[in-house]
Design an enzyme around this catalytic site. Structure first.
Site, PDB file in Angstrom:
ATOM      1  N   CYS A 132      26.257  41.861  21.366  1.00  0.00           N
ATOM      2  CA  CYS A 132      26.182  40.481  21.839  1.00  0.00           C
ATOM      3  C   CYS A 132      24.825  40.207  22.493  1.00  0.00           C
ATOM      4  O   CYS A 132      24.221  41.098  23.094  1.00  0.00           O
ATOM      5  CB  CYS A 132      27.297  40.215  22.846  1.00  0.00           C
ATOM      6  SG  CYS A 132      28.954  40.259  22.135  1.00  0.00           S
ATOM      7  N   CYS A 139      31.913  49.225  24.077  1.00  0.00           N
ATOM      8  CA  CYS A 139      32.552  47.936  24.348  1.00  0.00           C
ATOM      9  C   CYS A 139      34.015  48.090  24.701  1.00  0.00           C
ATOM     10  O   CYS A 139      34.586  47.247  25.383  1.00  0.00           O
ATOM     11  CB  CYS A 139      32.411  47.006  23.148  1.00  0.00           C
ATOM     12  SG  CYS A 139      33.287  47.567  21.673  1.00  0.00           S
ATOM     13  N   CYS A 183      23.957  41.205  26.283  1.00  0.00           N
ATOM     14  CA  CYS A 183      24.031  42.630  26.636  1.00  0.00           C
ATOM     15  C   CYS A 183      23.278  43.522  25.651  1.00  0.00           C
ATOM     16  O   CYS A 183      23.534  44.723  25.576  1.00  0.00           O
ATOM     17  CB  CYS A 183      25.494  43.064  26.733  1.00  0.00           C
ATOM     18  SG  CYS A 183      26.424  42.175  28.006  1.00  0.00           S
ATOM     19  N   CYS A 207      34.804  41.122  29.835  1.00  0.00           N
ATOM     20  CA  CYS A 207      34.238  40.269  28.793  1.00  0.00           C
ATOM     21  C   CYS A 207      34.436  40.918  27.430  1.00  0.00           C
ATOM     22  O   CYS A 207      34.857  40.268  26.467  1.00  0.00           O
ATOM     23  CB  CYS A 207      32.754  40.041  29.065  1.00  0.00           C
ATOM     24  SG  CYS A 207      31.973  38.849  27.940  1.00  0.00           S
ATOM     25  N   CYS A 208      34.148  42.216  27.344  1.00  0.00           N
ATOM     26  CA  CYS A 208      34.336  42.941  26.079  1.00  0.00           C
ATOM     27  C   CYS A 208      35.806  42.970  25.678  1.00  0.00           C
ATOM     28  O   CYS A 208      36.129  42.886  24.492  1.00  0.00           O
ATOM     29  CB  CYS A 208      33.815  44.374  26.205  1.00  0.00           C
ATOM     30  SG  CYS A 208      32.014  44.524  26.173  1.00  0.00           S
TER      31      CYS A 208
END
Length: 247
Positions: free
Chosen positions: A213, A239, A216, A132-133
């Site tokens: 984000c 990240c 998280c 995702c990062c």
């Protein structure tokens, strides 16, 4: 590096190797330099058009951005809007941009095609936070930095973890990476906010010590490391943009 010193340009070898050599020289020269001196040195080495500031507009971002604005408010600022940011962070970006007179803030987004393919349900942060990062931060930053030969960021040694031993200048693939606040202490940072009357991120008052984000990021408890609220319980501390080469 188009504007590097003649001795550097006269050497031969792979670009990444030459960048490493220059980074080591600059790091020695700037080891004890003040943040403004580091920023000025970066400008001298590559020029404004080849230098970018990368800012999350998070809890400590105003410090670096204030130093940058005082040196040259036209230095491009790259801001990664992951699609998962707090609304307060977007508001803070606009507040600091106006307050500091930043002239070239560029908001970068992840590629919609990548998100449609790999994160259509917006749950990748839960099943694979590293991926995702990558999609939302690492890839967009690599794309945004394409025109630049060097970049500035706001990491500090007092943040601990992987940041405890960062140099003032390092090689990031074929780019130079400047850490102007590497030597700044937490007390010095607080004093800067007070003397310069810099506004805090709106979420600091709610107990957020480090902000990324929404899914998280959590509040920190008294006595916890400031970054303890990032990726809590996931065994993850970065990240990826500071551990993955951006060239």
């Amino acid at each position: 590096m188009t504007s590097a010193s003649p001795s550097f340009l006269s050497e031969s070898g792979p670009a990444s190797t030459l960048t490493t050599v220059l980074a080591e020289r600059l790091d020695r020269d700037l080891e004890q330099a003040a943040p403004a001196e580091v920023i000025s040195a970066a400008l001298k080495v590559v020029g404004r058009s080849r230098l970018a500031v990368v800012s999350s507009f998070g809890t400590e971002s105003a410090a670096l951005l204030k130093y940058v604005a005082d040196v040259d408010p036209a230095i491009p600022v790259v801001f990664l809007d992951t699609g998962w940011l707090f609304e307060e962070t977007l508001t803070y970006r606009d507040t600091l941009t106006a307050l500091l007179g930043l002239q070239d803030v560029r908001t970068i987004h992840p590629l919609e095609a990548d998100l449609d393919r790999e994160d259509k349900d917006r749950e990748l942060w839960l099943s694979n936070p590293d991926r995702c990062c990558f999609l939302r931060k690492v890839e967009p930053l690599a794309r945004a930095l394409t025109p630049f030969e060097a970049w500035l960021n706001g990491r500090k040694r007092f943040q601990g973890g992987d940041r405890a031993a960062i140099p003032v200048v390092e090689a990031d693939g074929e780019r130079l990476k400047f850490n102007p606040l590497a030597n700044v202490t937490q007390d010095e940072l607080k004093a800067l906010y007070a003397t310069m009357n810099l506004p805090a991120h709106p979420l600091v008052a709610s107990g957020f010590a480090s902000i990324g984000c929404m899914p998280c990021t959590s509040r920190t408890l008294p006595g916890e490391d400031p970054r303890a609220g990032r990726w809590r319980g996931k065994g993850k501390t970065e990240c990826g943009i500071h551990v993955t080469k951006t060239s």
